[in-house]
Design a protein around this motif. Structure first.
Motif, PDB file in Angstrom:
ATOM      1  N   ILE A 183      34.227  42.692  42.253  1.00  0.00           N
ATOM      2  CA  ILE A 183      35.402  43.512  41.959  1.00  0.00           C
ATOM      3  C   ILE A 183      35.051  44.995  41.897  1.00  0.00           C
ATOM      4  O   ILE A 183      35.768  45.856  42.417  1.00  0.00           O
ATOM      5  CB  ILE A 183      36.026  43.061  40.618  1.00  0.00           C
ATOM      6  CG1 ILE A 183      36.678  41.691  40.806  1.00  0.00           C
ATOM      7  CG2 ILE A 183      37.056  44.079  40.118  1.00  0.00           C
ATOM      8  CD1 ILE A 183      37.664  41.618  41.938  1.00  0.00           C
ATOM      9  N   TYR A 184      33.928  45.267  41.292  1.00  0.00           N
ATOM     10  CA  TYR A 184      33.488  46.652  41.153  1.00  0.00           C
ATOM     11  C   TYR A 184      33.432  47.327  42.530  1.00  0.00           C
ATOM     12  O   TYR A 184      34.042  48.366  42.759  1.00  0.00           O
ATOM     13  CB  TYR A 184      32.115  46.674  40.481  1.00  0.00           C
ATOM     14  CG  TYR A 184      31.660  48.040  40.033  1.00  0.00           C
ATOM     15  CD1 TYR A 184      31.827  48.453  38.716  1.00  0.00           C
ATOM     16  CD2 TYR A 184      31.055  48.923  40.924  1.00  0.00           C
ATOM     17  CE1 TYR A 184      31.404  49.690  38.288  1.00  0.00           C
ATOM     18  CE2 TYR A 184      30.639  50.171  40.519  1.00  0.00           C
ATOM     19  CZ  TYR A 184      30.809  50.558  39.185  1.00  0.00           C
ATOM     20  OH  TYR A 184      30.383  51.780  38.793  1.00  0.00           O
ATOM     21  N   ASP A 185      32.721  46.670  43.423  1.00  0.00           N
ATOM     22  CA  ASP A 185      32.559  47.252  44.763  1.00  0.00           C
ATOM     23  C   ASP A 185      33.883  47.354  45.506  1.00  0.00           C
ATOM     24  O   ASP A 185      34.188  48.353  46.152  1.00  0.00           O
ATOM     25  CB  ASP A 185      31.560  46.412  45.574  1.00  0.00           C
ATOM     26  CG  ASP A 185      30.160  46.504  44.991  1.00  0.00           C
ATOM     27  OD1 ASP A 185      29.930  47.376  44.120  1.00  0.00           O
ATOM     28  OD2 ASP A 185      29.302  45.709  45.415  1.00  0.00           O
ATOM     29  N   ARG A 186      34.687  46.339  45.376  1.00  0.00           N
ATOM     30  CA  ARG A 186      35.994  46.323  46.041  1.00  0.00           C
ATOM     31  C   ARG A 186      36.852  47.493  45.563  1.00  0.00           C
ATOM     32  O   ARG A 186      37.469  48.212  46.363  1.00  0.00           O
ATOM     33  CB  ARG A 186      36.692  44.991  45.703  1.00  0.00           C
ATOM     34  CG  ARG A 186      38.111  44.847  46.205  1.00  0.00           C
ATOM     35  CD  ARG A 186      38.155  44.574  47.674  1.00  0.00           C
ATOM     36  NE  ARG A 186      39.519  44.380  48.161  1.00  0.00           N
ATOM     37  CZ  ARG A 186      39.881  44.590  49.408  1.00  0.00           C
ATOM     38  NH1 ARG A 186      38.971  45.012  50.286  1.00  0.00           N
ATOM     39  NH2 ARG A 186      41.117  44.381  49.797  1.00  0.00           N
ATOM     40  N   LEU A 187      36.856  47.677  44.266  1.00  0.00           N
ATOM     41  CA  LEU A 187      37.656  48.718  43.659  1.00  0.00           C
ATOM     42  C   LEU A 187      37.220  50.093  44.160  1.00  0.00           C
ATOM     43  O   LEU A 187      38.051  50.908  44.614  1.00  0.00           O
ATOM     44  CB  LEU A 187      37.500  48.638  42.140  1.00  0.00           C
ATOM     45  CG  LEU A 187      38.548  49.334  41.273  1.00  0.00           C
ATOM     46  CD1 LEU A 187      39.946  48.849  41.624  1.00  0.00           C
ATOM     47  CD2 LEU A 187      38.241  49.083  39.807  1.00  0.00           C
ATOM     48  N   ILE A 188      35.930  50.350  44.078  1.00  0.00           N
ATOM     49  CA  ILE A 188      35.389  51.641  44.529  1.00  0.00           C
ATOM     50  C   ILE A 188      35.762  51.878  45.990  1.00  0.00           C
ATOM     51  O   ILE A 188      36.201  52.972  46.375  1.00  0.00           O
ATOM     52  CB  ILE A 188      33.848  51.650  44.379  1.00  0.00           C
ATOM     53  CG1 ILE A 188      33.445  51.453  42.912  1.00  0.00           C
ATOM     54  CG2 ILE A 188      33.270  52.961  44.943  1.00  0.00           C
ATOM     55  CD1 ILE A 188      33.853  52.557  41.991  1.00  0.00           C
TER      56      ILE A 188
ATOM     57  N   ILE B 171      41.965  54.974  31.914  1.00  0.00           N
ATOM     58  CA  ILE B 171      42.699  53.852  32.498  1.00  0.00           C
ATOM     59  C   ILE B 171      41.705  52.862  33.060  1.00  0.00           C
ATOM     60  O   ILE B 171      40.521  53.167  33.241  1.00  0.00           O
ATOM     61  CB  ILE B 171      43.648  54.323  33.623  1.00  0.00           C
ATOM     62  CG1 ILE B 171      42.809  54.860  34.790  1.00  0.00           C
ATOM     63  CG2 ILE B 171      44.603  55.416  33.114  1.00  0.00           C
ATOM     64  CD1 ILE B 171      43.625  55.114  36.030  1.00  0.00           C
ATOM     65  N   SER B 172      42.202  51.644  33.318  1.00  0.00           N
ATOM     66  CA  SER B 172      41.314  50.644  33.896  1.00  0.00           C
ATOM     67  C   SER B 172      42.088  49.738  34.830  1.00  0.00           C
ATOM     68  O   SER B 172      43.318  49.855  34.941  1.00  0.00           O
ATOM     69  CB  SER B 172      40.632  49.836  32.781  1.00  0.00           C
ATOM     70  OG  SER B 172      39.618  49.028  33.323  1.00  0.00           O
ATOM     71  N   VAL B 173      41.377  48.841  35.466  1.00  0.00           N
ATOM     72  CA  VAL B 173      41.989  47.881  36.380  1.00  0.00           C
ATOM     73  C   VAL B 173      41.481  46.500  35.986  1.00  0.00           C
ATOM     74  O   VAL B 173      40.273  46.287  35.944  1.00  0.00           O
ATOM     75  CB  VAL B 173      41.603  48.198  37.833  1.00  0.00           C
ATOM     76  CG1 VAL B 173      42.164  47.137  38.765  1.00  0.00           C
ATOM     77  CG2 VAL B 173      42.099  49.571  38.221  1.00  0.00           C
TER      78      VAL B 173
ATOM     79  N   ARG C  22      33.641  34.511  38.080  1.00  0.00           N
ATOM     80  CA  ARG C  22      34.510  35.427  38.815  1.00  0.00           C
ATOM     81  C   ARG C  22      33.873  35.869  40.121  1.00  0.00           C
ATOM     82  O   ARG C  22      34.557  36.111  41.100  1.00  0.00           O
ATOM     83  CB  ARG C  22      34.797  36.675  37.968  1.00  0.00           C
ATOM     84  CG  ARG C  22      35.500  36.334  36.662  1.00  0.00           C
ATOM     85  CD  ARG C  22      36.703  37.177  36.412  1.00  0.00           C
ATOM     86  NE  ARG C  22      37.861  36.804  37.161  1.00  0.00           N
ATOM     87  CZ  ARG C  22      39.083  36.642  36.645  1.00  0.00           C
ATOM     88  NH1 ARG C  22      39.293  36.782  35.354  1.00  0.00           N
ATOM     89  NH2 ARG C  22      40.095  36.351  37.423  1.00  0.00           N
ATOM     90  N   THR C  23      32.575  35.993  40.108  1.00  0.00           N
ATOM     91  CA  THR C  23      31.928  36.517  41.303  1.00  0.00           C
ATOM     92  C   THR C  23      31.430  35.380  42.178  1.00  0.00           C
ATOM     93  O   THR C  23      31.120  34.299  41.697  1.00  0.00           O
ATOM     94  CB  THR C  23      30.721  37.384  40.935  1.00  0.00           C
ATOM     95  OG1 THR C  23      30.192  37.948  42.125  1.00  0.00           O
ATOM     96  CG2 THR C  23      29.642  36.562  40.260  1.00  0.00           C
ATOM     97  N   ASN C  24      31.405  35.632  43.482  1.00  0.00           N
ATOM     98  CA  ASN C  24      30.632  34.725  44.311  1.00  0.00           C
ATOM     99  C   ASN C  24      29.548  35.542  45.030  1.00  0.00           C
ATOM    100  O   ASN C  24      29.027  35.155  46.047  1.00  0.00           O
ATOM    101  CB  ASN C  24      31.495  33.947  45.304  1.00  0.00           C
ATOM    102  CG  ASN C  24      32.378  34.899  46.081  1.00  0.00           C
ATOM    103  OD1 ASN C  24      32.262  36.111  45.953  1.00  0.00           O
ATOM    104  ND2 ASN C  24      33.248  34.345  46.897  1.00  0.00           N
TER     105      ASN C  24
END
Lengths: 297, 297
Positions: A201-206, A238-240, A143-145
DNA sequence: TCCATTCCATATATAAAACATATGAAGAAT
DNA sequence: ATTCTTCATATGTTTTATATATGGAATGGA
């Protein structure tokens, strides 16, 4: 040795020479040379033709098998070169394997290249990419690059929407809209996953939440996306999650699109070694790309 | 292929060339030629040395086994040639196997050539010699040399006395002499064996008896010498048998030498094919001759 | 019995292959 | 930047494989 076998089969040096496509005298010399090299008389010279001696018979049966093996070895090698045979080691994360196209890609490859044995292994994205660099794996769905490795090449397979996961009965489910405005997530208790398991994703979300004036209240970090959904189902928050997980976890959880200026999406990527020229790997990548392209919708 | 393996082992064409004892350029060419012949790139050329490709690894493992097999094949063939390995088919008649030296000869050969497997078969002399001519047997211990076959060679192993077999209580056992005069056999009921099973002895016996004015009263023909002795033991008559059988059949039978101008003796012979140059067969013959020579008395 | 036939062996010439020498090019190490 | 290592290429040489010509041994038929 090939000559020897043909002479033994024919029982005539002359006839064998014809079959081989050379003349009789050189063949006689070859046989003589072989006999001298072994120090063993292989043929009894008869008035019309030749006949294997006892030792010759033993040598014949051994050699026949060997000549066979050589042919097989060559064919096997060529098949491996063409990617029609061999073994490849494929890794995946728990979240990409939830995506139907991932399973379908593996299935399609299995069907097309039945003589290639696939070894599958689940792990986190970072570990998978490390394994590829260390030759423990050949390919991995990740999932990550974020973890760029100098020797690893990343192929993009698809982009999927990130959706909001809400426990049954949550206030944001009250209206029957398909989506939730991101501003409404303020003050909601968030269940996320370990940043290390999915840093992109973590960083993007934050960052997206931050842009909308939200600093999320993260009450729990789950080791994986799937386990985060279990906590959501338990009503803890909740989550994403990527869209593909919405299908597999439906009990006590409902999903909504997130209305937001920035796109919130996750990639499915395919990693392999840059230097790996193996045709089997190339075929796998091709099959995966085709499968994802064909099943875009 | 030998070159290929060494290059793979060394990981350097130059070093491999040294090990082989040739220069580097021709070895490079050889590897290139092999790759072209297979249509498969076997080595990845690195800045310092070479490395097997995936296909190269497959080829390597196949080829290693084959090279091993070739060496083994050569060794096996050479061992067979020397007579140290292989299989020989040995026949014998029921009467020669009674002779201690026959058993000892087989035993000695087994001990000395432990890797040669012996197949033993009992049959009549004529059948054994026929089997040799037809390659069903390699060697046979026989009694007759009557059936001369053009392709069969006969070795003489020993000569043994023919003795008179008398049932317990027979009148000729009354005196305690070691021998019986042949003239005394007049009017005695004879038990012999089928002429066909041992024509040489049969004819010799009849002729010697005839010379002494006896035309024997043959009351029974047994299929083999051993069975004739059973009939003697039953008191049905007298017989004449080779000395070696006197030891094995003692119940109710006693033996006497026969006093007579002509010698009455039976041979033990070893038959083999004239054209058979097999070292294992030669070794067997040698062992048999030595054994019989050493145990003459 | 003799001659033709078959088939392997030997001698010598030629073509092909394996190998040697000299040199160049690319990447690594110093 | 320079040297070192190592493989690749070009060309000449040696060795090996094959071709041609011929002889000899054993067989089979006239």
């Amino acid at each position: 040795m090939r000559y020897f076998k043909i002479v033994a089969d024919e029982g005539h040096i002359t006839r064998a020479a014809e079959k081989i496509g050379i003349q009789q005298p050189p063949l006689s010399l070859q046989i003589k040379a072989l006999e001298e090299e072994l120090g063993v008389k292989l043929f009894q010279r008869l008035p019309r033709g030749v006949e294997l001696t006892k030792s010759g018979e033993v040598f014949y049966s051994e050699i026949s098998k060997i000549l066979n093996d050589v042919e097989k070895a060559i064919l096997t090698t060529q098949r491996v070169e063409r990617g029609d045979q061999g073994e490849i080691f494929v890794g995946f994360t728990s979240s990409v394997i939830s995506h139907a196209s991932t399973k379908l890609a593996i299935h399609n490859y299995r069907n097309q290249y039945t003589s290639v044995s696939l070894s599958l292994k689940e792990n986190g994205s970072e570990k998978l990419i490390k394994d590829i660099a260390e030759h423990k794996l050949d390919i991995a769905f990740v999932r990550t690059n974020g973890v760029q490795n100098n020797n690893v090449k990343i192929h993009h397979l698809c982009e999927e929407e990130l959706k909001l996961a809400l426990p049954l009965g949550h206030r944001l489910l009250k209206d029957d809209n398909d989506f939730v405005n991101i501003k409404d997530l303020k003050d909601e208790p968030f269940i996320l996953y370990r940043r290390s398991s999915w840093p992109g994703i973590y960083d993007r979300l934050i960052s997206v939440l931050d842009n909308n004036g939200i600093s999320p209240n993260i009450i729990q970090e789950a080791p994986q996306v799937g386990s985060a959904l279990n906590l959501v189902a338990a009503g803890m928050g909740i989550s994403v999650v990527p869209n593909s997980l919405c299908v597999s976890h439906t009990e006590n959880v409902r999903y909504r699109s997130i209305k937001c200026k920035q796109t919130l999406s996750a990639s499915i990527l395919l990693a392999c070694r840059k230097s790996d020229g193996s045709q089997a790997v190339k075929n796998f990548i091709q099959t995966a790309r085709n499968t994802f392209a064909e099943n875009k919708e």
